[in-house]
Design an enzyme around this catalytic site. Structure first.
Site: not given
Length: 281
Positions: A45-47
């Site tokens: 979902s996020e990096t």
């Protein structure tokens, strides 16, 4: 080019639960297109990409979903603080985000391992969400037990109150209809007292449903206090992610008076589960 990264499971104290996060430990020399491509390749979902500070923080971070960059997000800030706090041997780190500098206090066990973190989040702006009919239709519900409002702390979240945790678990929204609303996060929640259950649907970021949403946990505490479901300053425990087999636990607390939000704090655990590197030409 060898790009080292760490994978952390955030808002959990056991591996293979919580919200997955990839943290690239040295983002220097990477352009935005490469960062975005790496975030899509990873698929979480996020990096996060760690960079040298430009202001008074310990590091600057850039946060990407598979589709776009975010100025702020909760589990990337907490996870990055765990990754950075280990080698720094600090009790607190300050991370420069696209919204503001976010301080994170870190708690350690007897061995010195970081076991918990608390971040002071940006205070969200609150506006009414007037067009509720298509929202309720997309969610397949009749209405909300509290006013539907939009909270923006760098991520745009809308909150819908349901009668019970069973109603939250039974949700089967129409992702295309949610996507047409143009809202980054639709949060459906239920509970009472100090314990709440929530699900966050994110049709615009290429993920669908989030396992643990730190940027929504703080606004949820604000929403509950503003509508007198909890007291200002009361800490709540939020369960999320069980429906997608990534159980997560978040704690949140908001300070304020009446409708005025003064401060927001969100906390949780994280565990590092993998290390590796990408090799690019």
């Amino acid at each position: 080019m060898r790009l080292r990264y760490v994978v952390a499971d955030v808002f959990t104290d056991v591996p293979l639960a919580g919200n997955q996060l990839a943290v690239f430990t040295d983002g220097r020399g990477l352009d935005v297109a490469t960062m975005q491509a790496l975030a899509l390749e990873v698929g979480f979902s996020e990096t996060v990409f760690l960079l040298p500070p430009e202001a008074d923080g310990d590091a600057r971070i850039r946060i990407f979903t598979p589709r776009s960059e975010l100025p702020f997000a909760g589990h990337p800030v907490l996870g990055a603080a765990f990754v950075l706090g280990g080698p720094l041997q600090r009790g607190a780190v300050a991370l420069e985000t696209g919204r503001e500098i976010v301080p994170v206090t870190l708690e350690r066990d007897e061995s010195g391992r970081i076991v918990f973190g608390r971040m002071a989040q940006p205070v969200p702006a609150v506006t009414p969400f007037a067009d509720t009919a298509p929202l309720f239709a997309a969610l397949g519900i009749e209405g909300s037990e509290l006013p539907v409002e939009r909270y923006d702390n760098g991520v745009d979240h809308v909150f819908v109150a349901l009668p019970s945790a069973a109603h939250v678990a039974a949700l089967d929204p129409d992702p295309r209809a949610l996507g047409r609303l143009g809202v980054a996060g639709v949060n459906c929640f239920a509970g009472e007292g100090a314990r709440w259950t929530t699900r966050m649907f994110s049709p615009l970021d290429g993920v669908g449903e989030d396992a643990a949403t730190g940027s929504a946990a703080g606004p949820l505490a604000c929403h509950l206090a503003r509508h007198r479901r909890i007291l200002w300053g009361q800490e709540i425990v939020i369960s999320q992610g069980g429906e997608i087999h990534r159980p997560s636990t978040l704690v949140a607390r908001a300070e304020g008076d009446g409708d005025v939000i003064e401060a927001v704090e969100v906390g949780g655990a994280a565990v590092i589960v993998a290390r590796g590197e990408f090799v690019l030409p």
